[in-house]
Design a protein around this motif. Structure first.
Motif, PDB file in Angstrom:
ATOM      1  N   SER A 123       3.815   8.937  -0.536  1.00 55.14           N
ATOM      2  CA  SER A 123       4.912   8.241   0.142  1.00 55.14           C
ATOM      3  C   SER A 123       4.684   6.729   0.054  1.00 55.14           C
ATOM      4  CB  SER A 123       5.002   8.666   1.609  1.00 55.14           C
ATOM      5  OG  SER A 123       3.811   8.330   2.305  1.00 55.14           O
ATOM      6  N   GLY A 124       5.754   6.002   0.316  1.00 56.04           N
ATOM      7  CA  GLY A 124       5.656   4.540   0.280  1.00 56.04           C
ATOM      8  C   GLY A 124       5.988   3.978  -1.096  1.00 56.04           C
ATOM      9  N   ALA A 125       5.843   2.678  -1.224  1.00 59.49           N
ATOM     10  CA  ALA A 125       6.166   2.003  -2.489  1.00 59.49           C
ATOM     11  C   ALA A 125       5.351   0.723  -2.617  1.00 59.49           C
ATOM     12  CB  ALA A 125       7.654   1.684  -2.560  1.00 59.49           C
ATOM     13  N   PHE A 126       5.005   0.405  -3.843  1.00 59.84           N
ATOM     14  CA  PHE A 126       4.366  -0.878  -4.130  1.00 59.84           C
ATOM     15  C   PHE A 126       5.449  -1.953  -4.276  1.00 59.84           C
ATOM     16  CE2 PHE A 126       0.846   1.682  -6.305  1.00 59.84           C
ATOM     17  CZ  PHE A 126      -0.030   1.537  -5.236  1.00 59.84           C
ATOM     18  N   ASP A 127       5.130  -3.156  -3.822  1.00 64.13           N
ATOM     19  CA  ASP A 127       6.004  -4.316  -4.051  1.00 64.13           C
ATOM     20  C   ASP A 127       5.516  -5.011  -5.324  1.00 64.13           C
ATOM     21  OD1 ASP A 127       7.516  -3.992  -1.648  1.00 64.13           O
ATOM     22  OD2 ASP A 127       5.794  -4.800  -0.538  1.00 64.13           O
ATOM     23  N   VAL A 128       6.336  -4.971  -6.352  1.00 65.03           N
ATOM     24  CA  VAL A 128       5.896  -5.442  -7.669  1.00 65.03           C
ATOM     25  C   VAL A 128       6.759  -6.617  -8.129  1.00 65.03           C
ATOM     26  CG1 VAL A 128       5.598  -4.809 -10.090  1.00 65.03           C
ATOM     27  CG2 VAL A 128       5.029  -3.169  -8.289  1.00 65.03           C
ATOM     28  N   LYS A 129       6.071  -7.635  -8.654  1.00 60.27           N
ATOM     29  CA  LYS A 129       6.763  -8.781  -9.256  1.00 60.27           C
ATOM     30  C   LYS A 129       6.489  -8.783 -10.751  1.00 60.27           C
ATOM     31  CE  LYS A 129       5.290 -13.070  -8.650  1.00 60.27           C
ATOM     32  NZ  LYS A 129       5.070 -14.409  -8.042  1.00 60.27           N
ATOM     33  N   ARG A 132       0.853  -1.193   0.000  1.00 59.07           N
ATOM     34  CA  ARG A 132       0.000   0.000   0.000  1.00 59.07           C
ATOM     35  C   ARG A 132       0.887   1.241   0.000  1.00 59.07           C
ATOM     36  NH1 ARG A 132      -5.257  -1.225   1.816  1.00 59.07           N
ATOM     37  NH2 ARG A 132      -5.589   0.819   2.748  1.00 59.07           N
ATOM     38  N   VAL A 133       0.373   2.307  -0.609  1.00 61.28           N
ATOM     39  CA  VAL A 133       1.081   3.591  -0.607  1.00 61.28           C
ATOM     40  C   VAL A 133       0.115   4.673  -0.142  1.00 61.28           C
ATOM     41  CG1 VAL A 133       2.621   2.889  -2.475  1.00 61.28           C
ATOM     42  CG2 VAL A 133       0.492   4.113  -3.016  1.00 61.28           C
ATOM     43  N   SER A 134       0.693   5.788   0.266  1.00 63.06           N
ATOM     44  CA  SER A 134      -0.112   6.946   0.684  1.00 63.06           C
ATOM     45  C   SER A 134      -0.185   7.949  -0.456  1.00 63.06           C
ATOM     46  CB  SER A 134       0.514   7.606   1.917  1.00 63.06           C
ATOM     47  OG  SER A 134      -0.144   8.824   2.213  1.00 63.06           O
ATOM     48  N   SER A 184      -4.091   0.357  -2.445  1.00 58.34           N
ATOM     49  CA  SER A 184      -3.375  -0.809  -2.969  1.00 58.34           C
ATOM     50  C   SER A 184      -3.082  -0.551  -4.447  1.00 58.34           C
ATOM     51  CB  SER A 184      -4.245  -2.056  -2.815  1.00 58.34           C
ATOM     52  OG  SER A 184      -5.363  -1.981  -3.687  1.00 58.34           O
ATOM     53  N   PRO A 185      -2.393  -1.459  -5.140  1.00 53.88           N
ATOM     54  CA  PRO A 185      -2.134  -1.257  -6.573  1.00 53.88           C
ATOM     55  C   PRO A 185      -3.403  -1.157  -7.415  1.00 53.88           C
ATOM     56  CG  PRO A 185      -0.620  -2.885  -5.700  1.00 53.88           C
ATOM     57  CD  PRO A 185      -1.610  -2.615  -4.621  1.00 53.88           C
ATOM     58  N   GLY A 186      -4.541  -1.590  -6.863  1.00 51.08           N
ATOM     59  CA  GLY A 186      -5.791  -1.487  -7.610  1.00 51.08           C
ATOM     60  C   GLY A 186      -6.317  -0.073  -7.713  1.00 51.08           C
ATOM     61  N   GLY A 187      -5.835   0.846  -6.839  1.00 52.99           N
ATOM     62  CA  GLY A 187      -6.257   2.239  -6.881  1.00 52.99           C
ATOM     63  C   GLY A 187      -7.589   2.493  -6.196  1.00 52.99           C
ATOM     64  N   ILE A 188      -8.001   3.766  -6.203  1.00 56.93           N
ATOM     65  CA  ILE A 188      -9.258   4.195  -5.579  1.00 56.93           C
ATOM     66  C   ILE A 188     -10.164   4.738  -6.684  1.00 56.93           C
ATOM     67  CG2 ILE A 188     -10.320   5.691  -3.853  1.00 56.93           C
ATOM     68  CD1 ILE A 188      -7.591   5.820  -2.457  1.00 56.93           C
TER      69      ILE A 188
END
Length: 242
Positions: free
Chosen positions: A227-233, A154-156, A164-168
């Motif tokens: 701020s923050g970062a997504f963990d991406v594979k 999750r990111v701020s 989450s990566p799915g967005g709002i």
């Protein structure tokens, strides 16, 4: 040749069982005497018709059994079971009683192709304005390459809004790059000379439309308060990587 035998049991190959007295064996045929108490009758049976003969040991002389067993064709086997002597009629295909080897069965060949494991990269995608909002994945895509990207974490987006990566989807933003997709979601682009942005969201598998470096970012116009970062594979199909 005469054989004295009483209470003999003849088992035929067609399943019938006959009780009688074998009185002779000549020319490959057994002569059987039947006595129902009022009259007697005789019938002949070819050795080819008979599966086995059981002689009552109490009334069958051993010498006679041996003589019966030693037919010219060598086609009978004698077995002693309890007080009975059983003669199995028919060609003995294994006179030495040598165990017949089981047929060798080879396991079926494994014809299924082994699927090679995908090329995997793990990337931290920053949500802020570092590098103008784009994180270089380190992978140079090739046109036609199959690529699967999966996001996590999750990111701020500022003001206490986490995504989450799915967005709002309910958060409006006129400055985001993918206008019809949720704000703050994970996006990608191949190359730095086009605006063909790809909305990844939580996960997406796609085919690269061009050659170029693969960049990842966040679908939002204002990144300054993020701020923050997504963990991406990132998973690349190796069969399409040449």
């Amino acid at each position: 040749m005469t054989v004295l035998a009483f209470g003999d049991t003849i088992r035929l190959k067609d399943g019938r069982i006959i009780k009688g007295k074998i009185i002779s064996f000549n020319g490959g045929k057994f002569t059987v005497l039947f006595d129902d108490g009022t009259r007697q009758r005789q019938m002949n049976y070819s050795a080819d018709e008979i599966e086995s003969i059981t002689f009552d040991a109490d009334s069958t002389p051993t010498a006679n059994v041996e003589t019966l067993n030693q037919t010219p064709s060598g086609s009978s086997d004698k077995t002693k079971i309890g007080n009975d002597t059983i003669i199995t009629v028919g060609q003995n295909k294994n006179p030495d009683n040598t165990p017949t080897p089981s047929p060798k069965v080879s396991p079926p060949a494994n014809t299924s192709a082994i699927t090679p494991a995908p090329i995997t990269l793990n990337v931290k995608v920053l949500a802020d304005n570092t590098s103008n909002g784009w994180t270089n994945s380190g992978w140079v895509a090739r046109k036609g390459q199959k690529i699967k990207i999966t996001g996590g974490g999750r990111v701020s987006l500022g003001n206490g809004r986490l995504t989450s990566p799915g967005g709002i989807a309910s958060l409006s933003d006129s400055g985001k790059l993918k206008k019809d997709e949720p704000t703050g979601g994970l996006i990608a682009v191949i190359g730095d000379d086009n605006n063909d942005f790809i909305f990844i969201g939580d996960s997406l598998e796609f085919v690269a439309a061009r050659d170029g470096a693969l960049f990842l970012g966040v679908n939002e116009g204002n990144l300054n308060d993020n701020s923050g970062a997504f963990d991406v594979k990132i998973e690349i199909d190796p069969e399409t990587s040449n």
